[in-house]
Design a protein around this motif. Structure first.
Motif, PDB file in Angstrom:
ATOM      1  N   THR A  60       0.832  -1.205   0.000  1.00 45.63           N
ATOM      2  CA  THR A  60       0.000   0.000   0.000  1.00 45.63           C
ATOM      3  C   THR A  60       0.865   1.253   0.000  1.00 45.63           C
ATOM      4  O   THR A  60       0.604   2.221  -0.736  1.00 45.63           O
ATOM      5  CB  THR A  60      -0.928   0.009   1.226  1.00 45.63           C
ATOM      6  N   ALA A  61       1.904   1.267   0.847  1.00 51.74           N
ATOM      7  CA  ALA A  61       2.796   2.433   0.887  1.00 51.74           C
ATOM      8  C   ALA A  61       3.499   2.624  -0.457  1.00 51.74           C
ATOM      9  O   ALA A  61       3.652   3.762  -0.938  1.00 51.74           O
ATOM     10  CB  ALA A  61       3.812   2.265   2.015  1.00 51.74           C
ATOM     11  N   ASP A  62       3.928   1.508  -1.098  1.00 56.14           N
ATOM     12  CA  ASP A  62       4.573   1.614  -2.414  1.00 56.14           C
ATOM     13  C   ASP A  62       3.594   2.151  -3.450  1.00 56.14           C
ATOM     14  O   ASP A  62       3.968   2.961  -4.323  1.00 56.14           O
ATOM     15  CB  ASP A  62       5.104   0.248  -2.844  1.00 56.14           C
ATOM     16  N   ALA A  63       2.316   1.712  -3.387  1.00 57.01           N
ATOM     17  CA  ALA A  63       1.323   2.191  -4.346  1.00 57.01           C
ATOM     18  C   ALA A  63       1.088   3.686  -4.178  1.00 57.01           C
ATOM     19  O   ALA A  63       0.978   4.432  -5.156  1.00 57.01           O
ATOM     20  CB  ALA A  63       0.017   1.412  -4.177  1.00 57.01           C
ATOM     21  N   VAL A  64       1.013   4.138  -2.934  1.00 58.97           N
ATOM     22  CA  VAL A  64       0.828   5.577  -2.706  1.00 58.97           C
ATOM     23  C   VAL A  64       2.021   6.358  -3.228  1.00 58.97           C
ATOM     24  O   VAL A  64       1.887   7.435  -3.821  1.00 58.97           O
ATOM     25  CB  VAL A  64       0.596   5.838  -1.201  1.00 58.97           C
TER      26      VAL A  64
END
Length: 687
Positions: A60-64
């Motif tokens: 999720t952090a990488d996607a953001v």
């Protein structure tokens, strides 16, 4: 025979006790192993679940981060559209090419400084039914984003909104507004529209697995756009991360489905190791238990000693009672406060020896109410106790329920503060306050006397002048000795009647001054009324003209037409005008002046021709006000004249400020000074 049976029974009993001890140890071992196995299985599942959740949080952090980087690249590409001041046709070609390459963008608009669309380009991949009139509205999402961008002087995003498509469907959109500047001035705006679903498709989908779903949600959990596989597996993991953009905030949520977590691959090794440790542990349990018990007893003794030392050092009295009202504990501070020893107090319930005899029944009723379950106020209550020698003293009592370790209510704990010194200080403070109030009243009386003596000078001087003129008219010889009244006598009688009328009017004015100053000193609201500005000038002009003739001053009045009436205390405002006019004429007592002109002007407030304020000004052509005098001009009792009291201008400013206005002064070109003050217009007539 009996002794043999008795010894046999004793042996059986010892054997039974030994067997029971051994079986209890084996039972403890079995229970321990079973508990350990269950714990291992549970920990294995928790560990695998934590690993899955951690991976999902990282995804999720990488996607953001990917979305934020892509939005930054798009922003740079949008800024490049206006590099080199392109023409409209070249801009449309570049914008269309950008829309073909960046599928998350569905529309780009070039707007002027008033947010009107100059030209636009639209994505060729999806038809959207756009309402230009709604997009150019002041309440549209694009307009709100541009207002935020104008305020921040940087690009800003709007909140998401639903936009219908041409095929009958719709999707969530988000606006980006970027201000266009030239020479430090905003010349227009670039508005780009993002499709949230296309943002997920083009920027996040390449990192999603088959068991993951990504979606944009509101902070309350409402889904705006979603992308990914349908639910698979029996357990769902969720991770959320904020996408904080200038002007708005979105929540990127990722869901992942998994089957039940498997066990560790080395569970057998862990079980063997655990069972070996358990065998050793059971053998040392008794020794450790005995040591822990001894250590707990020592800690408890230390804690009791520490609590005892702390309670003995308090200056606050402490008393504990059980549910029947019996005293179970008192500390040394309480014993010193009431003069009784702990042995004399412990066990007392119905009749405490420190209760005053005349208030025993009252205290019993209060105690009954307390034991009935009524919780006392947290801030405590005041009472009166009696020492062993019979002296009375006030105390502040703070009570709280006494709860034991099992959470049961076992009594009441009370804290006592001797407030005798506090009462003495309060009495001294009250006496000092009364003396200060008496001094303030005396100061007010002095202020009222000073104001009255200053304000009555002018109407009394006018009364004296008119009275002297009337005496002169009476003592003058008649124009003709006898016969009917001649025209000269009639003229003389009219002058005498007019002088007497002025005397009566000034006497009435003196009475109003006394009443107004009295109300002013008592800080009461003065009687306000609606008064035309011309009437205020007409009321003081006879006195002003009378003094102007003596000093050789010409008086000019200018009243702007169409002025609303002012809302004021007529008497006090007339006194302000009269004081300012009198000071202005006295400032022009230099014989070298070629012309002495006093100008009284009334007009609308300069800030707004339709404002609810009226401006009065008094202008002279005197020598002006020196800087060292200007700093203290409104200070009470400061004056530059030997016969002055220094209260006129101070009173004038106070009166104007009580009306909500402002009194000030400024130099007048080429010479002189102009005093200006404002009054509120009548609320019933002001536009």
């Amino acid at each position: 025979m009996k002794s043999r049976i008795k010894s046999h029974l004793n042996a059986l009993a010892r054997r039974w006790r030994g067997a029971w001890r051994r079986w209890s140890l084996w039972t403890a071992l079995v229970v321990l192993v079973a508990a350990m196995l269950s714990t291992l299985v549970w920990l294995a599942g928790r560990y695998e679940a934590s690993q899955v959740q951690s991976r999902l949080e990282r995804d999720t952090a990488d996607a953001v981060a990917d979305i934020r980087a892509a939005l930054t690249r798009n922003l740079q590409s949008l800024q490049a559209l206006h590099a080199g001041d392109p023409g409209q046709l070249a801009w449309e070609v570049d914008a269309a090419e950008l829309l073909r390459n960046r599928r998350e963008l569905v529309r780009i608009e070039w707007r002027d400084a008033d947010l009107r669309v100059r030209t636009h380009a639209q994505s060729p991949y999806r038809p959207v039914a756009w309402e230009v009139r709604l997009r150019e509205g002041s309440q549209s999402d694009a307009a709100i984003a541009c207002a935020t961008a104008r305020r921040l002087s940087s690009p800003a995003y709007s909140s998401s909104y639903f936009q219908p498509h041409g095929d009958g469907l719709g999707s969530e959109m988000m606006e980006l507004c970027m201000p266009l500047t030239a020479k430090g001035r905003i010349t227009g705006f670039l508005v780009a529209t993002y499709s949230l679903h296309d943002v997920l498709t083009n920027l996040v989908a390449h990192n999603l697995t088959r068991r993951q779903e990504a979606s944009f949600t509101e902070p309350d959990g409402t889904r705006l756009a979603a992308l990914g596989a349908a639910r698979r597996g029996s357990r769902m993991f969720t991770a959320q991360h904020l996408l904080d953009l200038p002007g708005t905030t979105l929540v990127l949520r990722m869901d992942s489905w998994h089957s039940a977590p498997s066990l560790f691959p080395n569970v057998l090794t862990a079980l063997v190791t655990a069972m070996s440790i358990a065998l050793v542990t059971v053998m040392v349990v008794l020794v450790r238990d005995n040591r822990r018990r001894l250590r707990a007893e020592r800690d408890l003794a230390d804690a009791l000693a520490f609590r005892k030392a702390m309670e003995d050092s308090l200056v606050t009295g402490l008393r504990a009672r059980d549910l029947q009202g019996r005293i179970t504990y008192v500390n040394p501070a309480f014993c010193a406060m009431v003069g009784f020893s702990a042995q004399e107090l412990l066990g007392q319930s119905a009749n405490a020896p420190y209760w005053p005899p005349e208030r025993v029944e009252e205290y019993r009723q209060r105690q009954a109410i307390r034991f009935a379950g009524t919780i006392p106020p947290r801030e405590g209550f005041e009472s009166e106790f009696m020492r062993k020698d019979g002296t009375r003293f006030p105390v502040l009592i703070i009570e709280a329920p006494l709860i034991n370790a099992q959470g049961q209510h076992t009594g009441w704990m009370s804290a006592f503060l001797d407030i005798s010194e506090q009462r003495r200080v309060e009495e001294l403070s009250r006496a000092s306050q009364e003396r200060l109030q008496a001094t303030a009243r005396l100061a007010t009386v002095g202020e009222m006397a000073s104001l009255l003596s200053h304000e009555l000078n002018q109407p009394l001087a006018a009364i004296s002048s008119y009275a002297t003129g009337s005496i002169n008219l009476l003592e003058a010889p008649p124009a003709e000795p006898a016969g009917p009244a001649s025209p000269a006598q009639a003229e003389q009688l009219r002058d005498l009647r007019m002088a007497l009328q002025h005397i009566a009017r000034q006497a009435e004015r003196a009475g109003k001054v006394i009443k107004s100053v009295h109300d002013f000193v008592r800080r009461r609201d003065q009687a306000r009324e609606s008064v035309p500005a011309q009437q205020l000038l007409d009321a003081i002009l006879p006195l002003v003209i009378l003094q102007a003739r003596k000093l050789g001053v010409r008086v000019h009045t200018q009243v702007e037409p169409g002025l609303p009436p002012v809302w004021c205390d007529r008497t006090m405002v007339e006194q302000v005008l009269l004081n300012l006019a009198r000071n202005a004429m006295q400032a022009m007592d230099d014989p070298a002046l070629p012309a002495r002109v006093l100008t009284l002007r009334v007009r609308h407030a300069a800030s707004n021709q339709h404002s609810a304020w009226v401006e009065f000004s008094v202008t002279d052509v005197g020598s002006g006000i020196p800087p060292e005098v200007a700093e203290r001009l409104f200070t009470p009792f400061f004056t530059t004249r030997r016969e002055g009291m220094g209260l006129g201008l101070s009173m004038c400013r106070t009166v104007i400020e009580q009306h909500g206005g402002y009194l000030g002064f400024a130099p007048h070109e080429p010479r002189g000074t102009v005093f200006t003050f404002t009054l509120p217009a009548d609320p019933g007539t002001a536009p």
